[in-house]
Design an enzyme around this catalytic site. Structure first.
Site, mmCIF file in Angstrom:
data_model
loop_
_atom_site.group_PDB
_atom_site.id
_atom_site.type_symbol
_atom_site.label_atom_id
_atom_site.label_comp_id
_atom_site.label_asym_id
_atom_site.label_seq_id
_atom_site.Cartn_x
_atom_site.Cartn_y
_atom_site.Cartn_z
ATOM 1 N N CYS A 1 -3.698 7.677 4.717
ATOM 2 C CA CYS A 1 -3.490 7.244 3.331
ATOM 3 C C CYS A 1 -4.768 7.361 2.520
ATOM 4 O O CYS A 1 -4.723 7.425 1.290
ATOM 5 C CB CYS A 1 -2.972 5.812 3.311
ATOM 6 S SG CYS A 1 -3.997 4.639 4.232
ATOM 7 N N GLU B 1 0.872 -1.179 0.000
ATOM 8 C CA GLU B 1 0.000 0.000 0.000
ATOM 9 C C GLU B 1 0.902 1.219 0.000
ATOM 10 O O GLU B 1 1.694 1.407 0.933
ATOM 11 C CB GLU B 1 -0.922 0.028 1.220
ATOM 12 C CG GLU B 1 -1.837 1.239 1.235
ATOM 13 C CD GLU B 1 -2.432 1.513 2.595
ATOM 14 O OE1 GLU B 1 -2.535 2.710 2.951
ATOM 15 O OE2 GLU B 1 -2.772 0.547 3.298
#
Length: 516
Positions: A296, A257
């Site tokens: 994020c 990620e």
């Protein structure tokens, strides 16, 4: 002298052999603790986790492992107050933001405990139905998923030391795979304390959970073919992980990620002041300020029809002007600090980079800090930028400033909006705002190929939706392209990463024993 946080590795607590790296209070500037992993016998620690932790976990059923997760939940709940104190001191977060990390992690563990209970007394999973391999039905193929006989190395980011630990560890442990956790150095204290509480409670078999604080040097070198690594962090570091010999030569499975320039999109036909318009403004301001924008999944680009650009700018800025920034220990403060001076400098540099192609719609510098010294505290007020030329402002679509910064972007029509959103080159999440159900559904599908999650907010769920940036364990977390191409959570789908799929080709009589 500040304390040196120990590593739990090879079945015992071990201190590093050097002074290590310091952890600081991002508001007061005080040194809180130090972390160091120098001198650890990495090969022995990985072997211990595989041989002891892995064997013990695989001997249990999914239901038994789920019961351990439920027991971990109770331990963490009993120590929540201490975790909140650590988050305030080491991450500089206000209570509501700490809850996203701490209670979010506990909630995720509890969810996987429930999901594991539903899997019953099995030690492996069936994957689909049996398939006939010839004219006669006697010889068939049944796919199965069995826990990998390796270790899961979990490398986490600084912004979610609690949730980041448990959202990875919960499905791994439920799958029967031991975990070695490497928290980001700057905020490692919370992850280390949570791991310590669980380990000392004696819930997990020895070797099931290890925590290594400090430098990650040498960890990837220890990975073997049946190990897995799950990484959350920058695209630059992700590239190093992908290029490591463990991945390129030993075929270690990797989940990444990385960077994500997430979007919020107000659909055409929504007038200023409409419910959908107001929901967009509210969510955009919230996402800019929760965790000081250090998520994020935070909104980085806000797309509105050209006709609503000015009104949207004012609606969002009006909400941002009310945000108090400073010391989270002061009850009047609604947004705390960035985690470090390095992060503050990175946000300032990113903001300067974007300002070359944008105008300032709300200046974060206008926020006076509450109970904090601007020369010491790592605080940045929320800044809303805007661009009149969405096509030419390439930096807006290419740059993720990991802080309280977002850019308002006007579009001409629906096709133009979709093209602009896709310039993010793959993101974790896009949120849509509108009142036309058919248009919302069509837009969600149009963006699904380039987003791990599409969060649709219509007036009927305005008070019910879970939030653009909130990662729920029932839904997929990850994204294609620049977001890393990874997948986490998504309910039981998360277990697939920690299992190996195999096809058992046998007689129906043999296969019948697999179903028992």
């Amino acid at each position: 002298m500040t304390a040196l946080l120990s590593n739990y590795f090879g079945g015992r607590w071990q201190a590093g052999t050097r002074g290590g790296a310091a952890l600081f209070d991002p508001i007061l500037g005080d040194e809180l603790a130090r972390v160091d992993a120098t001198g650890l016998d990495l090969a022995a620690g990985f072997d211990y986790a595989r041989a002891q932790g892995g064997a013990a976990l695989r001997a249990l059923t999914y239901r038994e492992r789920a019961a351990m997760l439920a027991a971990i939940v109770k331990v963490l709940q009993a120590n929540r107050d201490a975790y909140y104190d650590i988050a305030t001191a080491n991450s500089g977060t206000v209570k509501n933001d700490s809850a996203v990390d701490i209670d979010g992690g506990i909630f995720t563990l509890a969810m996987y405990a429930k999901l594991g209970e539903s899997l019953g007394e099995r030690r492996y999973l069936l994957d689909g139905e049996a398939a006939r391999l010839g004219k006669e039905p006697l010889f068939q193929s049944q796919h199965v998923l069995v826990p990998t006989r390796g270790v899961a190395l979990l490398i986490n980011a600084f912004n979610f030391p609690g949730w980041g630990l448990w959202e990875k560890a919960a499905p791994a442990l439920l799958s029967g795979v031991p975990v070695i956790v490497k928290p980001a150095t700057a905020t490692a204290w919370l992850a280390q304390r949570m791991a310590r509480d669980v380990i000392e409670a004696g819930i997990l078999p020895p070797g099931s959970l290890s925590v290594v604080c400090g430098s990650a040097a040498g960890l990837l070198d220890q990975l073997q073919p049946f190990d897995v690594v799950s990484f959350t962090g920058s695209a630059e570091t992700a590239a190093l992980v992908r290029s490591h010999a463990a991945v390129t030569q030993r075929s270690v499975r990797v989940n990444i990620e990385a960077d994500s320039v997430n979007s919020a999109l107000l659909l055409p036909g929504e007038a200023a002041g409409s419910e959908a318009f107001d929901l967009l403004a509210k969510e955009a301001a919230r996402e800019m300020t929760v965790k000081s924008g250090q998520k994020c999944t935070a909104i980085r680009r806000i797309f509105v029809p050209q006709a609503q650009y000015g009104e949207a700018a004012e609606a969002i800025a009006a909400r941002l002007r009310k945000v108090t920034v400073g010391n989270p220990r002061n009850e009047s403060v609604r947004m705390g600090a960035l985690v470090s001076r390095a992060q503050l400098q990175a946000v300032r540099a990113g903001l300067q980079h974007l300002r070359a192609q944008t105008e300032v719609l709300h200046d974060g510098a206008t926020h006076a800090l509450v109970d904090a010294d601007a020369a010491v505290a790592c605080c940045a007020g929320p800044t809303l930028l805007g661009t009149r030329d969405a096509d030419a402002a390439d930096r807006v679509h290419d740059t993720e400033v990991f802080g309280p910064v977002a850019t308002l972007v006007p579009y001409r029509d629906a096709g133009h909006a979709l093209a602009l959103v896709r310039r993010g080159q793959g993101s974790l999440v896009a949120s849509l705002y509108g009142s036309d159900a058919a248009a919302l559904a069509a837009t969600a599908i149009a963006l699904a190929d380039s987003h791990g999650r599409v969060h649709v907010v219509s007036p009927d769920v305005g008070a019910l939706h879970t939030g653009h940036g909130n990662v729920m364990p029932q839904s997929l977390h990850g994204g294609p392209g620049r977001a890393g191409g990874g997948e986490e959570l998504g309910g039981l789908r998360a277990l697939t990463f920690y299992h190996r799929r195999s096809a058992v080709q046998a007689s129906t009589d043999v296969l019948a024993h697999l179903y028992r």
